[in-house]
Write a protein that holds these residues in place. Structure first.
Motif, PDB file in Angstrom:
ATOM      1  N   ARG A 161       0.711  -1.137  -0.310  1.00 19.34           N
ATOM      2  CA  ARG A 161       0.195  -0.142  -0.334  1.00 19.34           C
ATOM      3  C   ARG A 161       0.600   1.383  -0.140  1.00 19.34           C
ATOM      4  O   ARG A 161       0.202   2.140  -1.046  1.00 19.34           O
ATOM      5  N   LYS A 162       1.825   1.187   0.192  1.00 19.58           N
ATOM      6  CA  LYS A 162       3.112   1.889   0.719  1.00 19.58           C
ATOM      7  C   LYS A 162       3.846   2.315  -0.529  1.00 19.58           C
ATOM      8  O   LYS A 162       3.517   3.304  -1.404  1.00 19.58           O
ATOM      9  N   LEU A 203       3.340   5.597  -3.193  1.00 19.53           N
ATOM     10  CA  LEU A 203       4.294   6.673  -3.689  1.00 19.53           C
ATOM     11  C   LEU A 203       3.958   6.596  -4.605  1.00 19.53           C
ATOM     12  O   LEU A 203       4.853   6.972  -5.938  1.00 19.53           O
ATOM     13  N   LYS A 204       3.581   5.157  -5.739  1.00 16.74           N
ATOM     14  CA  LYS A 204       3.928   5.846  -6.695  1.00 16.74           C
ATOM     15  C   LYS A 204       2.654   6.698  -7.576  1.00 16.74           C
ATOM     16  O   LYS A 204       3.605   7.194  -8.471  1.00 16.74           O
ATOM     17  N   LYS A 205       1.737   7.133  -6.608  1.00 20.03           N
ATOM     18  CA  LYS A 205       0.729   8.092  -7.088  1.00 20.03           C
ATOM     19  C   LYS A 205       1.206   9.656  -6.958  1.00 20.03           C
ATOM     20  O   LYS A 205       0.553  10.354  -7.650  1.00 20.03           O
ATOM     21  N   GLU A 206       2.324   9.416  -5.390  1.00 21.34           N
ATOM     22  CA  GLU A 206       2.577  11.061  -5.197  1.00 21.34           C
ATOM     23  C   GLU A 206       3.963  10.781  -6.280  1.00 21.34           C
ATOM     24  O   GLU A 206       4.066  12.463  -7.032  1.00 21.34           O
ATOM     25  N   VAL A 207       4.691   9.691  -6.872  1.00 23.08           N
ATOM     26  CA  VAL A 207       5.352  10.217  -7.968  1.00 23.08           C
ATOM     27  C   VAL A 207       4.359  10.838  -9.298  1.00 23.08           C
ATOM     28  O   VAL A 207       4.679  11.608  -9.682  1.00 23.08           O
ATOM     29  N   LYS A 234      11.031  23.112  -6.173  1.00 24.31           N
ATOM     30  CA  LYS A 234      10.598  22.994  -5.159  1.00 24.31           C
ATOM     31  C   LYS A 234      10.279  21.661  -5.624  1.00 24.31           C
ATOM     32  O   LYS A 234      10.466  20.515  -4.765  1.00 24.31           O
ATOM     33  N   LEU A 235       9.593  21.391  -7.019  1.00 19.94           N
ATOM     34  CA  LEU A 235       8.577  20.258  -7.304  1.00 19.94           C
ATOM     35  C   LEU A 235       9.391  19.151  -7.397  1.00 19.94           C
ATOM     36  O   LEU A 235       9.190  18.359  -7.664  1.00 19.94           O
ATOM     37  N   GLN A 236      11.102  19.863  -8.214  1.00 16.16           N
ATOM     38  CA  GLN A 236      11.934  18.297  -8.713  1.00 16.16           C
ATOM     39  C   GLN A 236      12.376  18.015  -7.578  1.00 16.16           C
ATOM     40  O   GLN A 236      12.855  16.629  -7.514  1.00 16.16           O
ATOM     41  N   ARG A 237      12.539  18.117  -6.620  1.00 16.94           N
ATOM     42  CA  ARG A 237      13.277  18.064  -5.367  1.00 16.94           C
ATOM     43  C   ARG A 237      12.029  16.814  -4.440  1.00 16.94           C
ATOM     44  O   ARG A 237      12.047  16.076  -4.355  1.00 16.94           O
ATOM     45  N   GLN A 238      10.699  17.952  -4.483  1.00 12.10           N
ATOM     46  CA  GLN A 238       9.651  16.500  -4.514  1.00 12.10           C
ATOM     47  C   GLN A 238      10.045  15.529  -4.705  1.00 12.10           C
ATOM     48  O   GLN A 238       9.543  14.296  -4.043  1.00 12.10           O
ATOM     49  N   HIS A 239       9.805  15.788  -6.309  1.00 10.98           N
ATOM     50  CA  HIS A 239       9.727  14.360  -7.238  1.00 10.98           C
ATOM     51  C   HIS A 239      10.975  13.472  -6.424  1.00 10.98           C
ATOM     52  O   HIS A 239      10.285  11.889  -7.032  1.00 10.98           O
ATOM     53  N   ASP A 240      12.068  13.750  -6.523  1.00  8.30           N
ATOM     54  CA  ASP A 240      13.321  13.343  -6.505  1.00  8.30           C
ATOM     55  C   ASP A 240      13.323  12.580  -4.835  1.00  8.30           C
ATOM     56  O   ASP A 240      13.184  11.568  -5.420  1.00  8.30           O
ATOM     57  N   LYS A 241      12.775  13.090  -4.164  1.00 10.20           N
ATOM     58  CA  LYS A 241      12.693  12.522  -3.239  1.00 10.20           C
ATOM     59  C   LYS A 241      11.511  11.302  -2.894  1.00 10.20           C
ATOM     60  O   LYS A 241      11.893   9.963  -2.578  1.00 10.20           O
ATOM     61  N   ALA A 242       9.995  11.667  -3.627  1.00 14.69           N
ATOM     62  CA  ALA A 242       9.682  10.753  -3.629  1.00 14.69           C
ATOM     63  C   ALA A 242      10.181   9.498  -4.438  1.00 14.69           C
ATOM     64  O   ALA A 242       9.751   8.257  -4.061  1.00 14.69           O
ATOM     65  N   MET A 243      10.163   9.531  -5.945  1.00 12.47           N
ATOM     66  CA  MET A 243      11.247   8.602  -5.804  1.00 12.47           C
ATOM     67  C   MET A 243      12.115   7.658  -5.532  1.00 12.47           C
ATOM     68  O   MET A 243      12.179   6.624  -5.590  1.00 12.47           O
ATOM     69  N   ALA A 244      12.854   8.414  -4.797  1.00 11.87           N
ATOM     70  CA  ALA A 244      13.880   7.550  -3.900  1.00 11.87           C
ATOM     71  C   ALA A 244      13.073   6.269  -3.251  1.00 11.87           C
ATOM     72  O   ALA A 244      13.437   5.805  -2.487  1.00 11.87           O
ATOM     73  N   ASP A 245      11.923   7.321  -2.024  1.00 10.64           N
ATOM     74  CA  ASP A 245      11.193   6.437  -1.858  1.00 10.64           C
ATOM     75  C   ASP A 245      10.330   5.638  -2.090  1.00 10.64           C
ATOM     76  O   ASP A 245      10.419   4.593  -1.407  1.00 10.64           O
TER      77      ASP A 245
END
Length: 214
Positions: free
Chosen positions: A46-47, A51-55, A76-87
């Motif tokens: 589920r997590k 995270l996939k939907k968030e990416v 800012k969006l790029q940093r959020q995207h990179d963090k979500a992709m790593a997670d």
């Protein structure tokens, strides 16, 4: 105890469904169903899905923002995207091993419950008649074929019954598919199908010359 005739029919029906849908699709559906229950991987799955939907959401927002016109928001969006992709990659890698083990176990159980069970039934009941046919109803060579390989002469063996069930299920499946296609698609008139010329070209009717009177 269910009848052996019914068991063989259900077994052939399950084999037809698996062959039609595909083993990979069946494994995917079972994996999704498995994670719907409180299993060891349900929370991680589920997590990872969240995270996939968030990416995907951040990727869309990032594509809608210009880096030249609004660099601060884009960064800012790029940093959020990179963090979500790593997670997401970290969460996905953690359950990948569990999924491979699950798929391997499901594939083994599926083979044992279908193909393996069919081989066992055909070997164990090879000498048992499924049912008897009326005497002198068919010629001798037909009786021999129906009892192949080791069933009593004049009866139908489990091998022949399985082949008959598989053939009938396949025919019914094709008939239902054809009926669905005919019911949901509006047929085009002859000669109006795209890319298909008409059977013949209509020639203009020639004007009849008046008959000369002598």
């Amino acid at each position: 105890m269910p009848s052996l005739l019914l068991v063989v029919f259900i077994l052939q029906f399950l084999l037809h469904i698996i062959n039609t849908v595909g083993a990979t699709t069946v494994d995917e559906l079972l994996w999704i169903l498995y994670n719907k229950f409180p299993t060891p991987t349900s929370s991680s799955a589920r997590k990872a899905q969240s995270l996939k939907k968030e990416v995907v959401r951040l990727k869309r927002e990032l594509g809608a923002v210009s880096a030249q016109d609004d660099f601060a928001r884009w960064a800012k969006l790029q940093r959020q995207h990179d963090k979500a992709m790593a997670d997401f990659q970290k969460s996905d890698n953690s359950i990948r091993t569990h999924r491979q083990t699950f798929t391997s176990a499901v594939s083994t159980l599926r083979w044992l419950g279908t193909q393996g069970l069919r081989f066992v039934l055909q070997f164990w009941f090879s000498k048992s008649p499924m049912f008897w046919i009326p005497q002198d109803w068919v010629p001798y060579y037909v009786e021999w074929l129906l009892s192949f390989p080791r069933a009593p002469l004049g009866s139908v063996s489990i091998n022949i019954w399985g082949i008959a069930c598989a053939s009938m299920i396949a025919l019914v499946g094709e008939a239902l598919t054809a009926t669905y296609v005919l019911a949901t698609r509006k047929p085009l008139p002859v000669g109006e199908k795209a890319g298909q010329p008409m059977a013949f070209e209509a020639k203009p009717q020639q004007a009849q010359e008046p008959k000369k009177e002598l």
